[in-house]
Design an enzyme around this catalytic site. Structure first.
Site, short mmCIF file in Angstrom:
data_model
loop_
_atom_site.label_atom_id
_atom_site.label_comp_id
_atom_site.label_asym_id
_atom_site.label_seq_id
_atom_site.Cartn_x
_atom_site.Cartn_y
_atom_site.Cartn_z
N LYS A 278 0.40 -1.27 -0.14
CA LYS A 278 0.42 0.04 0.36
C LYS A 278 1.02 0.91 -0.42
CE LYS A 278 -3.85 -1.69 2.34
NZ LYS A 278 -4.70 -1.67 1.48
N ARG A 352 -10.48 -11.38 1.79
CA ARG A 352 -11.62 -11.97 0.76
C ARG A 352 -10.53 -13.54 0.58
NH1 ARG A 352 -11.59 -9.29 -4.98
NH2 ARG A 352 -11.38 -7.51 -2.92
N1 BES Z 1 -8.72 -3.46 4.41
C1 BES Z 1 -8.07 -2.87 2.86
C2 BES Z 1 -10.10 -2.61 2.58
C3 BES Z 1 -9.85 -0.96 3.24
C4 BES Z 1 -8.87 -0.51 2.33
C5 BES Z 1 -10.86 -1.21 4.41
C6 BES Z 1 -9.03 0.85 2.57
C7 BES Z 1 -10.31 0.37 4.81
C8 BES Z 1 -9.57 1.36 3.40
C9 BES Z 1 -8.17 -4.18 2.09
O1 BES Z 1 -7.68 -5.38 2.79
C10 BES Z 1 -7.87 -4.09 0.60
O2 BES Z 1 -6.84 -3.02 0.25
N2 BES Z 1 -8.62 -3.56 -0.11
C11 BES Z 1 -8.17 -3.58 -1.25
C12 BES Z 1 -9.17 -4.36 -2.46
C13 BES Z 1 -8.70 -4.06 -3.86
C14 BES Z 1 -6.81 -4.66 -4.10
C15 BES Z 1 -8.82 -5.20 -5.21
C16 BES Z 1 -8.56 -1.99 -1.73
O3 BES Z 1 -9.78 -1.78 -1.60
O4 BES Z 1 -8.46 -0.52 -2.32
MN MN Z 2 -5.60 -5.34 1.76
#
Ligand code: BES
Ligand code: MN
Ligand code: ZN
Length: 495
Positions: A278, A352
């Protein structure tokens, strides 16, 4: 905190502070009028002079003499015809917020008297909400501050009501237990990720079952999960120095042949994104990526305190998502516990992956329903913001019950579709599916992914990415969706 009910005349109770409601313009509640009479019209005078407006959630603390109480706190409840459950909660929160830092030790609260316009609103609902908001609003997380804030003076609250029979007492207890459950959820969420790792979370479950013998805990380590074939879950912890844990908590308050309601929590104790790292800004908030797990813990504590006649099984998939030489790569193909293969195209779509194997695992409990809780997608935050939790379900009845529970509890969810058309976004060239569905409808394709592992029972998925914590100056766990879950589980008693 000592919270009790009393049907005595509020103005006759000896206390440090009497809390009364004043609406905007309309007639005053009985207790407010009585306080005003006892004070020789002081409150009416203050209203005339404009110091008391009745504006929603406004507060005025007035020191008084010659009364059984030393102060009166006047809380504005807004315009009568606009008075909703939400505005009632706002007024209550403002009152408790004011008392939190005040010097009163014993407070008399008359706010259960103030009805809302909702046809479903009862005195018991208001008493319950008072209990919950007292616990919720008095919460502080100071464990890691070396300078200890002066300790809170408030330690006794008398809630005045028309009676103090079993119905109202139970309502108060339900509210207080729900608030305490929220506070456990907040504690777990706020604990930093160098402490709150999967093994620590497992210890918290053991602690919960030590404190509440009605909760039985079982912990699976990585070796045991490997044997079960939980490879997608283990692919997430592969890059971390912290091993994954599967945490199972069982509460059996119902008949032994009654199918349990199963809760599944996403417990990513830190989500760096893994190899699909990230960006740095705000990454610290990914310590809240175990918010689903935390809400499962909080709900289980509330259930353990209330001991309703239902069976509940909670399973938390705990792992840390980190990059390293042993981490899962984009392009890797993993065989899940269900036998379905998954091409991992983005290691940041890890929630997931831990949930899908857990959804397969819980089949062994022959569930009545399965509800999973997860801070799953940023896309859900884009869709619904920070007010509503995203709800997805393969069962109309279950979806409706969860929506209704959220509505009653003031912890709302909003349903999004799981239509087949979206499933195609998960097609992979090399495996049965890929773990991402592209940018459009990201919250829905994430739920579609989960649905492929939840075909054997009525299932719902709550995406709490926007509701589990607050960012910015008030950064901290919200305790949601514990109120929704507790309300939902209790609504299943006797069904
Ligand atoms: N934990 C995150 C989702 C999230 C992001 C929750 C920001 C709250 C605030 C999750 O694991 C994630 O990183 N999801 C990605 C999915 C994408 C790579 C398809 C997302 O939401 O960007
Ligand atoms: Mn994630
Ligand atoms: Zn995540």
């Amino acid at each position: 905190m000592n919270v009790t009910l009393s049907s005595k005349l509020p103005t006759s109770i000896k206390a440090d502070c009497l809390v009364v409601a004043v609406p905007d313009q309309e007639d005053w509640p009985v207790s407010t009028t009585q306080a005003d009479e006892a004070l020789g019209g002081l409150l009416s005078q203050l209203q005339k002079e404009g110091d008391i407006s009745g504006k929603l959630a406004s507060t005025l603390l007035v020191p008084v003499t010659g009364q059984p109480w030393n102060r009166v706190l006047v809380v504005g409840t807004g315009v009568d015809r606009d008075r909703s459950a939400a505005s009632y909660r706002k007024a209550l929160s403002a009152a408790v917020g004011q008392l939190r830092d005040g010097s009163s030790k014993h407070v008399v609260l008359t706010l259960a008297e103030t009805a809302t316009n909702s046809s479903a609103d009862t005195e018991a609902d208001r008493v319950s909400l008072i209990g919950r908001i007292l616990e919720d609003q008095l919460y502080r997380f100071t464990q890691f501050k070396s300078e200890k804030a002066p300790s809170r003076k408030l330690n006794k609250v008398t809630v005045t009501a028309s009676g103090s029979g079993k119905g109202l007492k139970d309502a108060l207890e339900t509210g207080l237990a729900t608030g305490r459950g929220m506070n456990l959820t907040k504690d777990l969420g706020n604990t930093p990720p160098n402490i709150c790792h999967p093994t620590w979370l497992a210890e918290q479950a053991e602690k919960l079952s030590k404190e509440h013998k009605v909760v039985k805990t079982e912990i699976l380590d990585e070796k045991q999960m490997k044997k079960l074939g939980m490879n997608t879950l283990l692919s997430v912890s592969a890059g971390s120095a912290q091993p994954a844990r599967l945490i199972i908590m069982e509460y059996r308050g119902g008949k032994s042949d009654e199918k349990p309601h199963v809760l599944v929590g996403k417990g990513i104790t830190f989500d760096s994104g893994g190899i699909s790292l990230k960006p740095g800004e705000g990454m610290d908030e990914m310590k809240y990526d175990m918010g689903g797990a935390a809400s499962v813990f909080g709900t289980m504590q509330t259930i353990a305190e209330l001991q309703p006649a239902i069976n509940v099984v909670a399973v938390v998939a705990a792992a840390e998502n980190m990059p390293s030489g042993t981490a899962t790569r984009p392009g890797d193909i993993i065989t899940s516990m269900s036998g379905q293969t998954v091409e991992i195209l983005n290691t940041d779509a890890e929630g997931r992956l831990v949930l899908c194997d857990t959804l397969t695992y819980v089949k062994r409990f022959d569930p009545a329903t399965v509800v999973d809780l997860a801070t799953l997608t940023g896309a859900c935050v884009m869709a619904l913001g920070h007010h509503a939790t995203g709800l997805f379900s393969n069962d109309e009845g279950l979806a409706e019950r969860l929506l209704a529970a959220g509505e009653r509890a003031g912890d709302r969810a909003w349903r999004l579709p799981l239509w087949d058309e979206y499933q195609a976004q998960l097609d992979s060239n090399f495996a049965d599916m890929q773990n991402i569905g592209g940018r459009p409808a990201g919250a829905i394709t994430a739920a579609c992914f989960l649905s492929r592992f939840a075909k054997d029972y009525p299932w719902a998925h709550l995406d709490i990415a926007g509701t589990a914590w607050h960012s910015g100056k008030a950064k901290g766990s919200s305790g949601r969706p514990v109120p929704l879950l507790v309300d939902y589980l209790l609504s299943n008693v006797g069904k």
